[in-house]
Design an enzyme around this catalytic site. Structure first.
Site, short mmCIF file in Angstrom:
data_model
loop_
_atom_site.label_atom_id
_atom_site.label_comp_id
_atom_site.label_asym_id
_atom_site.label_seq_id
_atom_site.Cartn_x
_atom_site.Cartn_y
_atom_site.Cartn_z
N HIS A 191 0.82 -1.21 0.00
CA HIS A 191 0.00 0.00 0.00
C HIS A 191 0.86 1.27 0.00
O HIS A 191 0.33 2.37 -0.07
CB HIS A 191 -1.03 -0.01 1.15
CG HIS A 191 -0.48 0.30 2.49
ND1 HIS A 191 -0.25 -0.65 3.45
CD2 HIS A 191 -0.15 1.49 3.06
CE1 HIS A 191 0.22 -0.06 4.54
NE2 HIS A 191 0.29 1.23 4.33
N ASP A 238 0.10 -7.65 1.75
CA ASP A 238 0.53 -6.25 1.72
C ASP A 238 2.06 -6.19 1.76
O ASP A 238 2.65 -5.84 2.78
CB ASP A 238 -0.11 -5.51 2.90
CG ASP A 238 0.10 -4.00 2.81
OD1 ASP A 238 0.57 -3.52 1.76
OD2 ASP A 238 -0.21 -3.31 3.81
N SER A 289 4.28 2.18 8.14
CA SER A 289 4.04 1.08 7.19
C SER A 289 5.28 0.74 6.41
O SER A 289 6.04 1.62 6.02
CB SER A 289 3.00 1.49 6.17
OG SER A 289 1.78 1.68 6.77
#
Length: 246
Positions: free
Chosen positions: A48, A103, A198
């Site tokens: 992402h 992810d 992230s």
């Protein structure tokens, strides 16, 4: 649903040179995500974090100082995991039955990094993570829990979390928690990864086991641990992608 843009609360500044594999990924000149140097020419991050103009920094500690340890790279190709639902990037909405699985993404650097005290490769895991183990997450993500105010630190932050059974995360989040995810956090609250962390590493009992993926906002809420991509699930894909795209 959690905000999928990229995702430390209750941590402290990491020791210098204790995280030489940590990467800072920018979109043009704005900081976006963490990542990990998995090979001198390859960075592993979250899918992402995909963008249309990567700028990658290695050997950083304070993002606002001119550091002589720093190395800067462009990216020649990105490889999001084919199972990741890229439609999540658009309006951050997802079709029913879709989840945040797979992810992870590989970035190929324009040239190999020079290995130094401040820039090193992190080894992929060789064994399953142990529930209950102590893990460390690191990144330049928000030190305020949000969702209204996020505040980003200059220096990289480290936080200690516990690896929990996936049921804790499944109970805490409306979205599906799958076998390719890890659940880690601090149930009383106040320690967590957050927006901007992230793509960074989750290192458990000294072994790299996860990539920071998604969680609840405000970050660090009690009984709402966060989700990490389970690396050992993807070793073949990582190794094959690197081998097939020299």
């Amino acid at each position: 649903a959690p905000p999928i843009q990229s995702r430390i609360i209750g941590g402290r500044e990491c020791e210098k040179n204790s995280h030489p594999w940590q990467v800072a990924i920018y979109h043009y000149s704005s900081f976006q995500c963490g990542g990990v140097l998995v090979n001198p020419k390859w960075v592993l991050t979250a899918a992402h974090c995909k963008n249309d103009n990567y700028e990658v920094w290695l050997g950083r500690h304070n993002l606002f100082e001119n550091e002589n340890t720093a190395q800067f790279f462009g990216v020649t190709a990105d490889f999001p995991h084919p199972g990741f639902n890229l439609s999540l990037l658009k309006x951050h909405t997802k079709a029913d039955g879709k989840d945040y699985s797979h992810d992870l993404m590989l970035l190929r650097l324009q040239s190999p990094a020079k290995i130094t005290d401040a820039v090193k490769v992190l080894e992929l895991p060789t064994q399953e993570p142990e529930l209950g183990s102590t893990c460390e997450a690191s990144g330049w993500g928000s030190i305020e829990p949000g969702p209204d105010b996020f505040e980003f630190p200059d220096e990289i932050q480290c936080v200690q979390l516990t690896l929990l059974q996936n049921t804790f995360c499944a109970b805490a989040h409306p979205b599906k928690v799958t076998e390719s995810m890890l659940c880690a956090g601090y149930l009383p609250g106040g320690k967590d990864t957050c927006m901007g962390d992230s793509g960074g590493p989750l290192i458990c009992n000294g072994m790299w086991q996860g990539i920071t993926s998604w969680g609840h906002t405000p970050c660090g809420s009690a009984n709402k641990p966060s989700i990490y991509t389970k690396l050992i699930f993807y070793l073949d894909w990582i190794n094959d992608t690197i081998t097939e795209n020299p």
